[in-house]
Design a protein around this motif. Structure first.
Motif, PDB file in Angstrom:
ATOM      1  N   PRO A 159       0.837  -1.203   0.000  1.00  0.00           N
ATOM      2  CA  PRO A 159       0.000   0.000   0.000  1.00  0.00           C
ATOM      3  C   PRO A 159       0.868   1.249   0.000  1.00  0.00           C
ATOM      4  O   PRO A 159       1.845   1.326   0.749  1.00  0.00           O
ATOM      5  N   PRO A 160       0.553   2.223  -0.843  1.00  0.00           N
ATOM      6  CA  PRO A 160       1.354   3.447  -0.849  1.00  0.00           C
ATOM      7  C   PRO A 160       1.175   4.218   0.454  1.00  0.00           C
ATOM      8  O   PRO A 160       0.136   4.137   1.112  1.00  0.00           O
ATOM      9  N   VAL A 161       2.199   4.942   0.805  1.00  0.00           N
ATOM     10  CA  VAL A 161       2.119   5.800   1.996  1.00  0.00           C
ATOM     11  C   VAL A 161       1.527   7.126   1.545  1.00  0.00           C
ATOM     12  O   VAL A 161       2.131   7.850   0.750  1.00  0.00           O
ATOM     13  N   MET A 162       0.327   7.419   2.010  1.00  0.00           N
ATOM     14  CA  MET A 162      -0.335   8.648   1.585  1.00  0.00           C
ATOM     15  C   MET A 162      -1.336   9.103   2.638  1.00  0.00           C
ATOM     16  O   MET A 162      -1.823   8.301   3.442  1.00  0.00           O
ATOM     17  N   LYS A 163      -1.616  10.382   2.622  1.00  0.00           N
ATOM     18  CA  LYS A 163      -2.662  10.958   3.454  1.00  0.00           C
ATOM     19  C   LYS A 163      -3.476  11.878   2.558  1.00  0.00           C
ATOM     20  O   LYS A 163      -2.990  12.905   2.106  1.00  0.00           O
ATOM     21  N   VAL A 164      -4.715  11.477   2.284  1.00  0.00           N
ATOM     22  CA  VAL A 164      -5.558  12.236   1.366  1.00  0.00           C
ATOM     23  C   VAL A 164      -6.163  13.437   2.092  1.00  0.00           C
ATOM     24  O   VAL A 164      -6.822  13.286   3.125  1.00  0.00           O
ATOM     25  N   GLU A 165      -5.942  14.609   1.532  1.00  0.00           N
ATOM     26  CA  GLU A 165      -6.523  15.819   2.099  1.00  0.00           C
ATOM     27  C   GLU A 165      -7.991  15.923   1.665  1.00  0.00           C
ATOM     28  O   GLU A 165      -8.310  15.853   0.475  1.00  0.00           O
ATOM     29  N   ALA A 166      -8.865  16.087   2.623  1.00  0.00           N
ATOM     30  CA  ALA A 166     -10.302  16.146   2.336  1.00  0.00           C
ATOM     31  C   ALA A 166     -10.728  17.581   2.058  1.00  0.00           C
ATOM     32  O   ALA A 166     -11.403  18.227   2.867  1.00  0.00           O
ATOM     33  N   SER A 167     -10.344  18.107   0.904  1.00  0.00           N
ATOM     34  CA  SER A 167     -10.725  19.461   0.534  1.00  0.00           C
ATOM     35  C   SER A 167     -12.190  19.485   0.110  1.00  0.00           C
ATOM     36  O   SER A 167     -12.754  18.453  -0.273  1.00  0.00           O
ATOM     37  N   MET A 218      -8.234   1.166   8.287  1.00  0.00           N
ATOM     38  CA  MET A 218      -7.436   1.148   7.057  1.00  0.00           C
ATOM     39  C   MET A 218      -6.810   2.511   6.813  1.00  0.00           C
ATOM     40  O   MET A 218      -7.442   3.551   7.028  1.00  0.00           O
ATOM     41  N   THR A 219      -5.577   2.509   6.354  1.00  0.00           N
ATOM     42  CA  THR A 219      -4.936   3.757   5.955  1.00  0.00           C
ATOM     43  C   THR A 219      -5.471   4.165   4.587  1.00  0.00           C
ATOM     44  O   THR A 219      -6.081   3.362   3.859  1.00  0.00           O
ATOM     45  N   ASP A 220      -5.226   5.396   4.196  1.00  0.00           N
ATOM     46  CA  ASP A 220      -5.630   5.845   2.871  1.00  0.00           C
ATOM     47  C   ASP A 220      -4.922   5.022   1.790  1.00  0.00           C
ATOM     48  O   ASP A 220      -5.506   4.718   0.748  1.00  0.00           O
ATOM     49  N   GLY A 221      -3.670   4.657   2.043  1.00  0.00           N
ATOM     50  CA  GLY A 221      -2.938   3.836   1.085  1.00  0.00           C
ATOM     51  C   GLY A 221      -3.543   2.449   0.935  1.00  0.00           C
ATOM     52  O   GLY A 221      -3.587   1.893  -0.165  1.00  0.00           O
ATOM     53  N   GLU A 222      -4.012   1.876   2.038  1.00  0.00           N
ATOM     54  CA  GLU A 222      -4.660   0.554   1.969  1.00  0.00           C
ATOM     55  C   GLU A 222      -5.978   0.637   1.215  1.00  0.00           C
ATOM     56  O   GLU A 222      -6.322  -0.278   0.462  1.00  0.00           O
ATOM     57  N   LEU A 223      -6.716   1.733   1.415  1.00  0.00           N
ATOM     58  CA  LEU A 223      -7.946   1.922   0.649  1.00  0.00           C
ATOM     59  C   LEU A 223      -7.632   2.099  -0.831  1.00  0.00           C
ATOM     60  O   LEU A 223      -8.308   1.526  -1.697  1.00  0.00           O
ATOM     61  N   PHE A 224      -6.610   2.873  -1.128  1.00  0.00           N
ATOM     62  CA  PHE A 224      -6.200   3.119  -2.507  1.00  0.00           C
ATOM     63  C   PHE A 224      -5.866   1.801  -3.198  1.00  0.00           C
ATOM     64  O   PHE A 224      -6.309   1.542  -4.321  1.00  0.00           O
ATOM     65  N   VAL A 239      -6.940  -5.703  -3.473  1.00  0.00           N
ATOM     66  CA  VAL A 239      -6.309  -6.447  -2.388  1.00  0.00           C
ATOM     67  C   VAL A 239      -6.654  -5.778  -1.069  1.00  0.00           C
ATOM     68  O   VAL A 239      -6.428  -4.581  -0.885  1.00  0.00           O
ATOM     69  N   ARG A 240      -7.209  -6.564  -0.155  1.00  0.00           N
ATOM     70  CA  ARG A 240      -7.625  -6.033   1.138  1.00  0.00           C
ATOM     71  C   ARG A 240      -6.418  -5.789   2.047  1.00  0.00           C
ATOM     72  O   ARG A 240      -5.291  -6.182   1.736  1.00  0.00           O
ATOM     73  N   LYS A 241      -6.678  -5.169   3.179  1.00  0.00           N
ATOM     74  CA  LYS A 241      -5.625  -4.849   4.143  1.00  0.00           C
ATOM     75  C   LYS A 241      -4.842  -6.088   4.550  1.00  0.00           C
ATOM     76  O   LYS A 241      -3.618  -6.042   4.714  1.00  0.00           O
ATOM     77  N   VAL A 274      -8.542 -16.388  -8.181  1.00  0.00           N
ATOM     78  CA  VAL A 274      -8.793 -14.992  -7.849  1.00  0.00           C
ATOM     79  C   VAL A 274      -7.525 -14.295  -7.355  1.00  0.00           C
ATOM     80  O   VAL A 274      -7.369 -13.072  -7.512  1.00  0.00           O
ATOM     81  N   ARG A 275      -6.589 -15.040  -6.817  1.00  0.00           N
ATOM     82  CA  ARG A 275      -5.344 -14.440  -6.327  1.00  0.00           C
ATOM     83  C   ARG A 275      -4.478 -13.906  -7.467  1.00  0.00           C
ATOM     84  O   ARG A 275      -3.610 -13.062  -7.250  1.00  0.00           O
ATOM     85  N   THR A 276      -4.714 -14.395  -8.696  1.00  0.00           N
ATOM     86  CA  THR A 276      -3.899 -13.965  -9.837  1.00  0.00           C
ATOM     87  C   THR A 276      -4.486 -12.750 -10.563  1.00  0.00           C
ATOM     88  O   THR A 276      -3.857 -12.224 -11.477  1.00  0.00           O
ATOM     89  N   ILE A 277      -5.679 -12.320 -10.174  1.00  0.00           N
ATOM     90  CA  ILE A 277      -6.362 -11.245 -10.897  1.00  0.00           C
ATOM     91  C   ILE A 277      -5.851  -9.848 -10.538  1.00  0.00           C
ATOM     92  O   ILE A 277      -5.677  -9.008 -11.423  1.00  0.00           O
ATOM     93  N   PRO A 278      -5.611  -9.534  -9.267  1.00  0.00           N
ATOM     94  CA  PRO A 278      -5.140  -8.181  -8.931  1.00  0.00           C
ATOM     95  C   PRO A 278      -3.856  -7.809  -9.677  1.00  0.00           C
ATOM     96  O   PRO A 278      -2.986  -8.656  -9.912  1.00  0.00           O
ATOM     97  N   THR A 279      -3.773  -6.539 -10.061  1.00  0.00           N
ATOM     98  CA  THR A 279      -2.589  -6.033 -10.767  1.00  0.00           C
ATOM     99  C   THR A 279      -2.103  -4.745 -10.103  1.00  0.00           C
ATOM    100  O   THR A 279      -2.835  -4.089  -9.373  1.00  0.00           O
ATOM    101  N   ARG A 280      -0.871  -4.416 -10.393  1.00  0.00           N
ATOM    102  CA  ARG A 280      -0.305  -3.181  -9.849  1.00  0.00           C
ATOM    103  C   ARG A 280      -0.993  -1.962 -10.457  1.00  0.00           C
ATOM    104  O   ARG A 280      -1.514  -2.015 -11.569  1.00  0.00           O
ATOM    105  N   HIS A 281      -0.961  -0.870  -9.719  1.00  0.00           N
ATOM    106  CA  HIS A 281      -1.575   0.364 -10.204  1.00  0.00           C
ATOM    107  C   HIS A 281      -0.568   1.206 -10.974  1.00  0.00           C
ATOM    108  O   HIS A 281       0.571   1.381 -10.552  1.00  0.00           O
ATOM    109  N   SER A 282      -0.998   1.711 -12.120  1.00  0.00           N
ATOM    110  CA  SER A 282      -0.200   2.659 -12.893  1.00  0.00           C
ATOM    111  C   SER A 282      -0.988   3.956 -12.997  1.00  0.00           C
ATOM    112  O   SER A 282      -2.165   3.940 -13.373  1.00  0.00           O
ATOM    113  N   PRO A 283      -0.392   5.092 -12.646  1.00  0.00           N
ATOM    114  CA  PRO A 283      -1.116   6.366 -12.663  1.00  0.00           C
ATOM    115  C   PRO A 283      -1.738   6.660 -14.022  1.00  0.00           C
ATOM    116  O   PRO A 283      -1.154   6.371 -15.076  1.00  0.00           O
TER     117      PRO A 283
END
Length: 326
Positions: free
Chosen positions: A36-44, A112-118, A125-127, A179-188
């Motif tokens: 999970p990425p390390v992030m803190k989402v600002e709730a603007s 859950m952290t914001d990164g885990e939600l992301f 993939v769950r926490k 089902v374990r083979t379906i998740p993929t990495r995130h690309s922006p």
């Protein structure tokens, strides 16, 4: 004789050991995603507004993660249940087991952290590292812009906490391994400019996962050549409802629809009262969350229409409803 039995036992032991190592490697290797990425989402205010719009009217996260009133057409959300989860996608819908929508209110995602939600939204993939079945359309959400993802995360953090006990998902063999083979990495991904209606419409069609319900599937795979051509079956007590062909075929799709026809089809449910929804449900219901999608802006509906008109037309006549027993 003893020597032969000893040899056979040795072979069996070696084979068993190799199988154990292979299974262990499989569970270590998959799901093959990033941490999970390390992030803190600002709730603007802008993000909260955008997230509310997306989660309720485009990606419709609130649709699957709430209780719906099936006495009314399209099963509008029951007020007070937004995000509490619990809906079961079972074998009666063609799924390989029992899959439950999770609680996405702060009562369910508070740890859950914001990164885990992301990671959960984009990679499935769950926490705890468990891969999610893609009824939660994370392959589509993986193609959302980071800013839209941040907005959704910010918004669901503001939902009213609702306590609920959700059963664990149980998948049949071998899907519980596959089902374990379906998740993929995130690309922006960069969201297209909304003024480019065709490209932005493509982006919105992906965000709403239109293809998931408007394409026939066999064992979770879209039937080649029938993309967006409708025909997926949804069982209701009164019979089978099938998704519509939304390709621009003139005879069996939406090729004869004008832009006004398309927008008005959605906006009809923005003004529909309870009596109207009850009357429509008495004929047959629909799994499509029309009431939620009716909240899309005219501009976004226009963009979706423009993109759908660019799809290859597929001649596929869909029988919309078959009454039980017919």
């Amino acid at each position: 004789m003893r020597r032969g039995l000893k040899f056979i036992g040795w072979v069996v032991g070696v084979v068993a050991g190799v199988l154990i190592l292979l299974v262990a490697y499989f569970f270590w290797k998959y799901p093959d995603v990033d941490r999970p990425p390390v992030m803190k989402v600002e709730a603007s205010p802008e993000r909260l507004a955008r997230g509310k719009y997306l989660a309720n009217h485009v990606t419709v996260c609130i649709d699957c993660h709430s209780e719906r009133n099936w006495t009314l057409y399209s099963g509008p959300i029951i007020p007070g249940t937004e995000g509490k989860g619990g809906f079961r996608f079972g074998k009666e819908f063609g799924f390989p087991g029992s899959i439950y929508a999770k609680n996405i209110t702060p009562s369910g995602i508070g740890s859950m952290t914001d990164g885990e939600l992301f990671r959960a939204i984009t990679s499935g993939v769950r926490k705890n590292g468990q891969a999610m079945f893609p009824i939660m359309p994370y392959p589509s959400f993986n193609k959302l812009s980071d800013e839209d993802l941040y907005s959704i995360i910010a918004y669901i953090r503001t939902l009213k906490p609702v306590e609920s006990t959700i059963p664990e998902t149980e998948l049949d063999f071998p899907v519980n391994f596959i089902v374990r083979t379906i998740p993929t990495r995130h690309s922006p991904v960069q969201a297209p400019d909304p003024s480019n209606l065709y490209e932005y419409g493509k982006y919105l069609v992906n965000a709403a996962a239109c293809s998931d319900c408007h394409s026939q599937q066999v064992k979770g795979e879209v039937v080649k050549g029938l993309e967006f051509a409708g025909g997926m079956e949804f069982p209701f007590p009164e019979g089978i409802v099938r998704s519509a062909n939304i390709t621009p075929d003139e005879d069996t799709g939406i090729g004869s629809w004008t832009l006004d026809n398309f927008v008005e089809r959605f906006k009809h449910y923005a003004a529909a009262d309870t009596a109207t929804l009850e009357a429509e449900a008495s004929l047959h219901n629909s799994f499509m969350p029309w009431v939620m999608f009716s909240g899309m802006t005219d501009q976004d509906l226009t963009a979706i229409y423009k993109h759908l008109r660019t799809l290859p037309p597929v001649k596929n006549k869909v029988e919309k409803f078959t009454a039980k027993g017919e």
